[in-house]
Design a protein around this motif. Structure first.
Motif, mmCIF file in Angstrom:
data_model
loop_
_atom_site.group_PDB
_atom_site.id
_atom_site.type_symbol
_atom_site.label_atom_id
_atom_site.label_comp_id
_atom_site.label_asym_id
_atom_site.label_seq_id
_atom_site.Cartn_x
_atom_site.Cartn_y
_atom_site.Cartn_z
ATOM 1 N N LEU A 66 0.827 -1.201 0.000
ATOM 2 C CA LEU A 66 0.000 0.000 0.000
ATOM 3 C C LEU A 66 0.863 1.254 0.000
ATOM 4 O O LEU A 66 0.578 2.217 -0.724
ATOM 5 C CB LEU A 66 -0.931 0.008 1.212
ATOM 6 N N ARG A 67 1.935 1.253 0.786
ATOM 7 C CA ARG A 67 2.807 2.433 0.839
ATOM 8 C C ARG A 67 3.425 2.722 -0.528
ATOM 9 O O ARG A 67 3.418 3.862 -0.997
ATOM 10 C CB ARG A 67 3.914 2.245 1.880
ATOM 11 N N PRO A 119 -4.342 1.583 14.021
ATOM 12 C CA PRO A 119 -3.147 2.400 14.293
ATOM 13 C C PRO A 119 -1.869 1.852 13.667
ATOM 14 O O PRO A 119 -0.935 2.612 13.403
ATOM 15 C CB PRO A 119 -3.061 2.379 15.829
ATOM 16 N N GLU A 120 -1.829 0.548 13.411
ATOM 17 C CA GLU A 120 -0.617 -0.032 12.826
ATOM 18 C C GLU A 120 -0.344 0.524 11.429
ATOM 19 O O GLU A 120 0.793 0.483 10.941
ATOM 20 C CB GLU A 120 -0.719 -1.558 12.763
ATOM 21 N N MET A 121 -1.384 1.052 10.782
ATOM 22 C CA MET A 121 -1.193 1.632 9.456
ATOM 23 C C MET A 121 -0.248 2.826 9.496
ATOM 24 O O MET A 121 0.473 3.099 8.532
ATOM 25 C CB MET A 121 -2.532 2.074 8.856
ATOM 26 N N LEU A 122 -0.255 3.537 10.614
ATOM 27 C CA LEU A 122 0.585 4.729 10.723
ATOM 28 C C LEU A 122 2.062 4.384 10.595
ATOM 29 O O LEU A 122 2.849 5.177 10.077
ATOM 30 C CB LEU A 122 0.323 5.433 12.058
ATOM 31 N N ASP A 123 2.436 3.185 11.057
ATOM 32 C CA ASP A 123 3.846 2.796 11.021
ATOM 33 C C ASP A 123 4.369 2.667 9.597
ATOM 34 O O ASP A 123 5.467 3.129 9.283
ATOM 35 C CB ASP A 123 4.053 1.475 11.768
ATOM 36 N N PHE A 124 3.589 2.030 8.715
ATOM 37 C CA PHE A 124 4.102 1.854 7.356
ATOM 38 C C PHE A 124 3.712 2.985 6.414
ATOM 39 O O PHE A 124 4.290 3.125 5.337
ATOM 40 C CB PHE A 124 3.677 0.492 6.773
ATOM 41 N N LEU A 125 2.751 3.835 6.815
ATOM 42 C CA LEU A 125 2.405 4.980 5.971
ATOM 43 C C LEU A 125 3.206 6.230 6.333
ATOM 44 O O LEU A 125 3.272 7.171 5.541
ATOM 45 C CB LEU A 125 0.911 5.295 6.092
ATOM 46 N N ARG A 126 3.820 6.222 7.513
ATOM 47 C CA ARG A 126 4.549 7.417 7.958
ATOM 48 C C ARG A 126 5.662 7.827 6.988
ATOM 49 O O ARG A 126 5.816 9.028 6.711
ATOM 50 C CB ARG A 126 5.113 7.206 9.367
ATOM 51 N N PRO A 127 6.465 6.890 6.456
ATOM 52 C CA PRO A 127 7.498 7.320 5.496
ATOM 53 C C PRO A 127 6.909 8.043 4.285
ATOM 54 O O PRO A 127 7.466 9.041 3.813
ATOM 55 C CB PRO A 127 8.166 6.001 5.086
ATOM 56 N N TYR A 128 5.765 7.548 3.789
ATOM 57 C CA TYR A 128 5.112 8.214 2.652
ATOM 58 C C TYR A 128 4.608 9.593 3.062
ATOM 59 O O TYR A 128 4.820 10.584 2.359
ATOM 60 C CB TYR A 128 3.947 7.366 2.145
ATOM 61 N N SER A 129 3.955 9.663 4.216
ATOM 62 C CA SER A 129 3.418 10.930 4.698
ATOM 63 C C SER A 129 4.532 11.944 4.944
ATOM 64 O O SER A 129 4.434 13.109 4.538
ATOM 65 C CB SER A 129 2.629 10.697 5.989
#
Length: 217
Positions: A66-67, A119-129
């Protein structure tokens, strides 16, 4: 077996360069339709007409998939660099508009909802964000370096003004007026960017006036 045949056999089938593009399209569509709960390798592979093994070889988890999909198909702010602040802000505004009105527009709301529920989504989406925010603020910092706007300009605030205005304009326009809105989007973008830049220039003039009058900020 000849040396050439041995080499070909060792390499296996050539890597299909079209697979990633098909997978990104399929993954974006799947996430927009079903959100995180319906986002999995099986559904994406089926949409992309590829085997699940092809996905696992490239992305070890669905979060990574997804990222990378968002990096390739969502907001690609890193590609914006027209050479001047007006052009950059207008291109950013148009990109936001295309994203929020395009075929994957539902992904915007799903990301917000899913991030709260999972909340676990934040961990792998943070680099993109983080990358998106960094590239957006770089637009303003380049303009400061070129002398186009005052060094006192807040990069985050300027990005919020542009992104927030376009998002609000699209989200609050009734469905029956969407066609008219899109037909006039370029006019809206031009007026928005002019207003933002006018505000920056006005702030600069105010600060200069204070200095001229010997008044502290």
């Amino acid at each position: 077996m000849t040396d050439v045949a041995t080499s070909i056999a060792a390499r296996g089938r050539p890597r299909d360069p079209s697979i990633e593009s098909r997978v990104f399209d399929a993954a974006m569509a799947q996430y927009a339709e079903a959100g995180w709960s319906g986002f999995n390798f099986e559904s994406v592979a089926r949409k992309a007409c590829v085997g699940k093994a092809s996905l696992y070889r490239r992305w070890p988890t669905r979060g990574e998939l997804l990222r990378h999909t968002l990096q390739a198909r969502w907001l690609t702010v890193s590609s914006i660099d027209t050479g001047n602040i007006r052009g950059d802000l207008e291109e950013l505004a148009r990109m936001i508009a295309r994203t929020l009105t395009g075929p994957y527009s539902e992904a915007h709301a799903r990301i917000s909802l899913d991030s709260a529920r999972h909340p676990e989504m934040l961990d792998f989406l943070r680099p993109y964000s983080d990358d998106t925010i960094r590239h957006g603020r770089a637009i303003v910092r380049r303009a400061i370096a070129r002398g186009e706007i005052t060094p006192a300009t807040n990069p985050g605030l300027m990005m919020d003004m542009v992104v927030g205005a376009v998002t609000n304009h699209i989200r609050t326009t009734p469905a029956r007026l969407r066609g008219v809105m899109m037909a006039k989007m370029q006019d809206f973008v031009s007026e928005l960017v002019e207003a933002v830049l006018h505000g920056v220039r006005a702030t600069d003039m105010t600060e200069n006036d204070k200095k001229d009058r010997g008044v502290s900020a």
